[in-house]
Design a protein around this motif. Structure first.
Motif, PDB file in Angstrom:
ATOM      1  N   LYS A 166       0.824  -1.206   0.000  1.00 42.10           N
ATOM      2  CA  LYS A 166       0.000   0.000   0.000  1.00 42.10           C
ATOM      3  C   LYS A 166       0.862   1.263   0.000  1.00 42.10           C
ATOM      4  O   LYS A 166       1.992   1.258   0.465  1.00 42.10           O
ATOM      5  CB  LYS A 166      -0.914   0.011   1.232  1.00 42.10           C
ATOM      6  CG  LYS A 166      -1.960  -1.069   1.184  1.00 42.10           C
ATOM      7  CD  LYS A 166      -2.919  -0.957   2.329  1.00 42.10           C
ATOM      8  CE  LYS A 166      -3.979  -2.042   2.208  1.00 42.10           C
ATOM      9  NZ  LYS A 166      -5.033  -1.876   3.198  1.00 42.10           N
ATOM     10  N   THR A 167       0.259   2.339  -0.509  1.00 37.54           N
ATOM     11  CA  THR A 167       0.933   3.633  -0.521  1.00 37.54           C
ATOM     12  C   THR A 167       0.782   4.293   0.845  1.00 37.54           C
ATOM     13  O   THR A 167       0.018   3.839   1.700  1.00 37.54           O
ATOM     14  CB  THR A 167       0.344   4.558  -1.596  1.00 37.54           C
ATOM     15  OG1 THR A 167      -1.018   4.836  -1.251  1.00 37.54           O
ATOM     16  CG2 THR A 167       0.407   3.918  -2.972  1.00 37.54           C
ATOM     17  N   THR A 168       1.482   5.394   1.032  1.00 42.11           N
ATOM     18  CA  THR A 168       1.437   6.114   2.299  1.00 42.11           C
ATOM     19  C   THR A 168       0.025   6.631   2.585  1.00 42.11           C
ATOM     20  O   THR A 168      -0.453   6.557   3.716  1.00 42.11           O
ATOM     21  CB  THR A 168       2.428   7.292   2.280  1.00 42.11           C
ATOM     22  OG1 THR A 168       3.735   6.782   1.963  1.00 42.11           O
ATOM     23  CG2 THR A 168       2.492   7.989   3.614  1.00 42.11           C
ATOM     24  N   ASP A 169      -0.651   7.144   1.558  1.00 44.60           N
ATOM     25  CA  ASP A 169      -2.013   7.643   1.749  1.00 44.60           C
ATOM     26  C   ASP A 169      -2.965   6.514   2.137  1.00 44.60           C
ATOM     27  O   ASP A 169      -3.832   6.697   2.995  1.00 44.60           O
ATOM     28  CB  ASP A 169      -2.519   8.334   0.490  1.00 44.60           C
ATOM     29  CG  ASP A 169      -1.782   9.621   0.188  1.00 44.60           C
ATOM     30  OD1 ASP A 169      -1.255  10.232   1.150  1.00 44.60           O
ATOM     31  OD2 ASP A 169      -1.717  10.004  -0.986  1.00 44.60           O
ATOM     32  N   GLU A 170      -2.809   5.372   1.500  1.00 49.12           N
ATOM     33  CA  GLU A 170      -3.650   4.220   1.833  1.00 49.12           C
ATOM     34  C   GLU A 170      -3.378   3.739   3.256  1.00 49.12           C
ATOM     35  O   GLU A 170      -4.303   3.364   3.972  1.00 49.12           O
ATOM     36  CB  GLU A 170      -3.405   3.077   0.848  1.00 49.12           C
ATOM     37  CG  GLU A 170      -3.902   3.347  -0.545  1.00 49.12           C
ATOM     38  CD  GLU A 170      -3.502   2.278  -1.544  1.00 49.12           C
ATOM     39  OE1 GLU A 170      -4.222   2.116  -2.533  1.00 49.12           O
ATOM     40  OE2 GLU A 170      -2.465   1.615  -1.330  1.00 49.12           O
TER      41      GLU A 170
END
Length: 65
Positions: free
Chosen positions: A9-13
């Protein structure tokens, strides 16, 4: 939640997931205090998921700088 799922997952996720888990921890604590908590193991799982997400967030921020 598996570590490989969190790692993908990305940082925002991850931040969104952390917010959702924090709400779930609050709800589980509230259920426990009122005597309505049926699945006591879920509280432990959610706390560990929070720690896992925080670990990967820290790793991503350190590797970015």
């Amino acid at each position: 939640m598996k570590a490989k799922d969190v790692k993908a997952k990305t940082t925002d996720e991850l931040n969104a997931e952390l917010e959702q888990l924090a709400k779930e921890v609050f709800n589980l604590r509230f259920q426990k205090a009122s005597g309505q908590l049926e699945n006591t193991v879920r509280a432990r799982q959610v706390r560990r998921d929070v720690a896992r997400v925080l670990t990967f967030l820290n790793q991503k921020t350190r590797s970015a700088s």
